[in-house]
Write a protein that holds these residues in place. Structure first.
Motif, PDB file in Angstrom:
ATOM      1  N   LEU A 159       0.839  -1.196   0.000  1.00 50.38           N
ATOM      2  CA  LEU A 159       0.000   0.000   0.000  1.00 50.38           C
ATOM      3  C   LEU A 159       0.873   1.246   0.000  1.00 50.38           C
ATOM      4  O   LEU A 159       1.676   1.444   0.913  1.00 50.38           O
ATOM      5  CB  LEU A 159      -0.938   0.010   1.211  1.00 50.38           C
ATOM      6  N   THR A 160       0.721   2.039  -1.041  1.00 56.09           N
ATOM      7  CA  THR A 160       1.339   3.364  -1.090  1.00 56.09           C
ATOM      8  C   THR A 160       0.240   4.373  -0.775  1.00 56.09           C
ATOM      9  O   THR A 160      -0.679   4.550  -1.586  1.00 56.09           O
ATOM     10  CB  THR A 160       1.947   3.654  -2.472  1.00 56.09           C
ATOM     11  N   PRO A 161       0.265   5.002   0.387  1.00 59.01           N
ATOM     12  CA  PRO A 161      -0.851   5.861   0.774  1.00 59.01           C
ATOM     13  C   PRO A 161      -0.985   7.085  -0.132  1.00 59.01           C
ATOM     14  O   PRO A 161      -0.002   7.722  -0.487  1.00 59.01           O
ATOM     15  CB  PRO A 161      -0.519   6.263   2.214  1.00 59.01           C
ATOM     16  N   THR A 162      -2.231   7.363  -0.499  1.00 63.22           N
ATOM     17  CA  THR A 162      -2.530   8.572  -1.254  1.00 63.22           C
ATOM     18  C   THR A 162      -3.039   9.670  -0.333  1.00 63.22           C
ATOM     19  O   THR A 162      -3.171  10.819  -0.751  1.00 63.22           O
ATOM     20  CB  THR A 162      -3.592   8.284  -2.333  1.00 63.22           C
ATOM     21  N   ARG A 163      -3.317   9.300   0.904  1.00 62.13           N
ATOM     22  CA  ARG A 163      -3.740  10.274   1.911  1.00 62.13           C
ATOM     23  C   ARG A 163      -3.139   9.884   3.257  1.00 62.13           C
ATOM     24  O   ARG A 163      -3.238   8.726   3.674  1.00 62.13           O
ATOM     25  CB  ARG A 163      -5.266  10.326   1.997  1.00 62.13           C
ATOM     26  N   VAL A 164      -2.507  10.837   3.914  1.00 60.79           N
ATOM     27  CA  VAL A 164      -1.872  10.593   5.214  1.00 60.79           C
ATOM     28  C   VAL A 164      -2.325  11.677   6.181  1.00 60.79           C
ATOM     29  O   VAL A 164      -2.205  12.869   5.893  1.00 60.79           O
ATOM     30  CB  VAL A 164      -0.325  10.616   5.106  1.00 60.79           C
ATOM     31  N   VAL A 165      -2.863  11.249   7.311  1.00 61.62           N
ATOM     32  CA  VAL A 165      -3.190  12.169   8.397  1.00 61.62           C
ATOM     33  C   VAL A 165      -2.481  11.644   9.637  1.00 61.62           C
ATOM     34  O   VAL A 165      -2.743  10.522  10.079  1.00 61.62           O
ATOM     35  CB  VAL A 165      -4.710  12.258   8.653  1.00 61.62           C
ATOM     36  N   ALA A 166      -1.575  12.432  10.156  1.00 56.75           N
ATOM     37  CA  ALA A 166      -0.784  11.979  11.310  1.00 56.75           C
ATOM     38  C   ALA A 166      -0.747  13.060  12.375  1.00 56.75           C
ATOM     39  O   ALA A 166      -0.713  14.253  12.069  1.00 56.75           O
ATOM     40  CB  ALA A 166       0.636  11.623  10.875  1.00 56.75           C
ATOM     41  N   LYS A 167      -0.741  12.611  13.605  1.00 55.28           N
ATOM     42  CA  LYS A 167      -0.846  13.545  14.723  1.00 55.28           C
ATOM     43  C   LYS A 167       0.105  13.129  15.839  1.00 55.28           C
ATOM     44  O   LYS A 167       0.163  11.955  16.219  1.00 55.28           O
ATOM     45  CB  LYS A 167      -2.304  13.537  15.221  1.00 55.28           C
ATOM     46  N   ARG A 168       0.830  14.116  16.349  1.00 57.24           N
ATOM     47  CA  ARG A 168       1.708  13.917  17.503  1.00 57.24           C
ATOM     48  C   ARG A 168       1.247  14.919  18.568  1.00 57.24           C
ATOM     49  O   ARG A 168       1.622  16.081  18.555  1.00 57.24           O
ATOM     50  CB  ARG A 168       3.162  14.171  17.103  1.00 57.24           C
ATOM     51  N   LYS A 169       0.425  14.433  19.491  1.00 60.25           N
ATOM     52  CA  LYS A 169      -0.125  15.302  20.541  1.00 60.25           C
ATOM     53  C   LYS A 169       0.642  14.989  21.827  1.00 60.25           C
ATOM     54  O   LYS A 169       0.356  14.000  22.518  1.00 60.25           O
ATOM     55  CB  LYS A 169      -1.612  15.053  20.725  1.00 60.25           C
ATOM     56  N   LEU A 170       1.622  15.823  22.134  1.00 60.93           N
ATOM     57  CA  LEU A 170       2.539  15.542  23.242  1.00 60.93           C
ATOM     58  C   LEU A 170       2.719  16.764  24.141  1.00 60.93           C
ATOM     59  O   LEU A 170       3.827  17.095  24.551  1.00 60.93           O
ATOM     60  CB  LEU A 170       3.892  15.065  22.693  1.00 60.93           C
ATOM     61  N   SER A 171       1.619  17.447  24.414  1.00 60.38           N
ATOM     62  CA  SER A 171       1.616  18.621  25.293  1.00 60.38           C
ATOM     63  C   SER A 171       2.427  19.779  24.729  1.00 60.38           C
ATOM     64  O   SER A 171       2.971  20.593  25.487  1.00 60.38           O
ATOM     65  CB  SER A 171       2.125  18.248  26.693  1.00 60.38           C
ATOM     66  N   GLN A 172       2.469  19.893  23.390  1.00 58.48           N
ATOM     67  CA  GLN A 172       3.196  21.009  22.791  1.00 58.48           C
ATOM     68  C   GLN A 172       2.572  22.356  23.145  1.00 58.48           C
ATOM     69  O   GLN A 172       3.238  23.391  23.015  1.00 58.48           O
ATOM     70  CB  GLN A 172       3.238  20.867  21.260  1.00 58.48           C
ATOM     71  N   ASN A 173       1.313  22.354  23.557  1.00 55.32           N
ATOM     72  CA  ASN A 173       0.629  23.599  23.903  1.00 55.32           C
ATOM     73  C   ASN A 173       0.891  24.025  25.347  1.00 55.32           C
ATOM     74  O   ASN A 173       0.303  24.996  25.818  1.00 55.32           O
ATOM     75  CB  ASN A 173      -0.873  23.452  23.676  1.00 55.32           C
ATOM     76  N   ARG A 174       1.763  23.325  26.041  1.00 54.49           N
ATOM     77  CA  ARG A 174       2.095  23.643  27.430  1.00 54.49           C
ATOM     78  C   ARG A 174       3.508  24.218  27.520  1.00 54.49           C
ATOM     79  O   ARG A 174       4.375  23.907  26.692  1.00 54.49           O
ATOM     80  CB  ARG A 174       2.008  22.385  28.292  1.00 54.49           C
ATOM     81  N   PRO A 175       3.775  25.047  28.541  1.00 59.87           N
ATOM     82  CA  PRO A 175       5.136  25.564  28.730  1.00 59.87           C
ATOM     83  C   PRO A 175       6.138  24.430  28.944  1.00 59.87           C
ATOM     84  O   PRO A 175       5.782  23.349  29.414  1.00 59.87           O
ATOM     85  CB  PRO A 175       5.006  26.423  29.997  1.00 59.87           C
ATOM     86  N   ASP A 176       7.384  24.697  28.597  1.00 55.60           N
ATOM     87  CA  ASP A 176       8.422  23.669  28.709  1.00 55.60           C
ATOM     88  C   ASP A 176       8.496  23.072  30.109  1.00 55.60           C
ATOM     89  O   ASP A 176       8.683  21.854  30.263  1.00 55.60           O
ATOM     90  CB  ASP A 176       9.790  24.251  28.343  1.00 55.60           C
ATOM     91  N   GLU A 177       8.357  23.907  31.130  1.00 59.58           N
ATOM     92  CA  GLU A 177       8.481  23.391  32.493  1.00 59.58           C
ATOM     93  C   GLU A 177       7.351  22.427  32.841  1.00 59.58           C
ATOM     94  O   GLU A 177       7.557  21.454  33.599  1.00 59.58           O
ATOM     95  CB  GLU A 177       8.535  24.541  33.506  1.00 59.58           C
ATOM     96  N   VAL A 178       6.168  22.661  32.275  1.00 63.81           N
ATOM     97  CA  VAL A 178       5.059  21.731  32.503  1.00 63.81           C
ATOM     98  C   VAL A 178       5.321  20.418  31.768  1.00 63.81           C
ATOM     99  O   VAL A 178       5.078  19.336  32.304  1.00 63.81           O
ATOM    100  CB  VAL A 178       3.728  22.359  32.045  1.00 63.81           C
TER     101      VAL A 178
END
Length: 213
Positions: A159-178
């Motif tokens: 399978l060669t994908p014609t559509r790719v949706v990928a997500k990395r949700k790793l608290s990027q919206n939080r300050p570094d110290e959090v």
């Protein structure tokens, strides 16, 4: 999977790493009988440098999925885990779930018997390589007749994908110290949600973002 630009994962190298580390995937097809899902191991196509994957299904899953006749959704699930609001700074907060995941969609190509055998051989070698005494596909007590019968009971695909949706949700919206606090909690090992693997993904992401500033 709903995309959020803040969490979008688009780097092909990182996506290939995700597939390599998480080969046990979910295959989803829309058929006349409704949605069908199965679970199989896949590998990156060693002759390509994109997100092409190879794998197999056991008969009659090829018929159940109408494999090769329509789109196939491949869900790759990486590290994931619960994040407690108690790990944030003081103030109103709710829990969340951090994760890394990719959806690869395309119409699969059915492999020839010889190509399927090569994929089966690679799959066995990949997972047996960590064993003290690996049992490879073509080694005794397996013989050619046994391996041939095994192949006939499976259908290989590419399978060669014609559509790719990928997500990395790793608290990027939080300050570094959090983020550092969350990583420490996940690494602690004592709590019910300790997860060194998720902590490692968060550390990798945080260090990459810091280096890019």
């Amino acid at each position: 999977m709903r995309q959020n630009p803040s969490f979008a994962m688009t780097d092909v190298g990182e996506l290939r790493r995700l597939v390599e580390l998480n080969p046990w995937v979910t295959l989803v097809s829309q058929t006349d009988a409704g949605l069908v899902a199965s679970h199989y191991a896949v590998l990156l196509d060693e002759g390509r440098d994109d997100l092409t994957i190879v794998g197999h299904v056991g008969r009659p899953d090829d018929l159940i999925h109408s494999l090769g006749e329509g789109e196939l959704l491949v869900v790759v699930q990486g590290a994931h885990g619960y994040i407690s609001p108690g790990w944030y700074a003081d103030g109103p907060n709710v829990p969340t779930w951090n994760f890394v995941s990719a959806h690869l969609t395309g119409v699969p190509e059915i492999l020839s018997p010889q190509e399927n055998l090569e994929v089966l051989d690679r799959l066995v070698a990949r997972f047996e390589s960590g064993m003290p005494q690996p049992r490879l596909l073509w080694e005794p007590p397996n013989d050619a007749d046994y391996v041939t019968k095994l192949e006939r009971g499976t259908v290989g695909f590419r399978l060669t994908p014609t559509r790719v949706v990928a997500k990395r949700k790793l608290s990027q919206n939080r300050p570094d110290e959090v983020v550092e606090t969350i990583i420490a909690e996940l690494e602690a090992g004592a709590g019910p949600y300790a997860d060194p693997r998720l902590a490692g993904e968060m550390r990798r992401d945080l260090d990459t973002r810091k280096a890019a500033r």
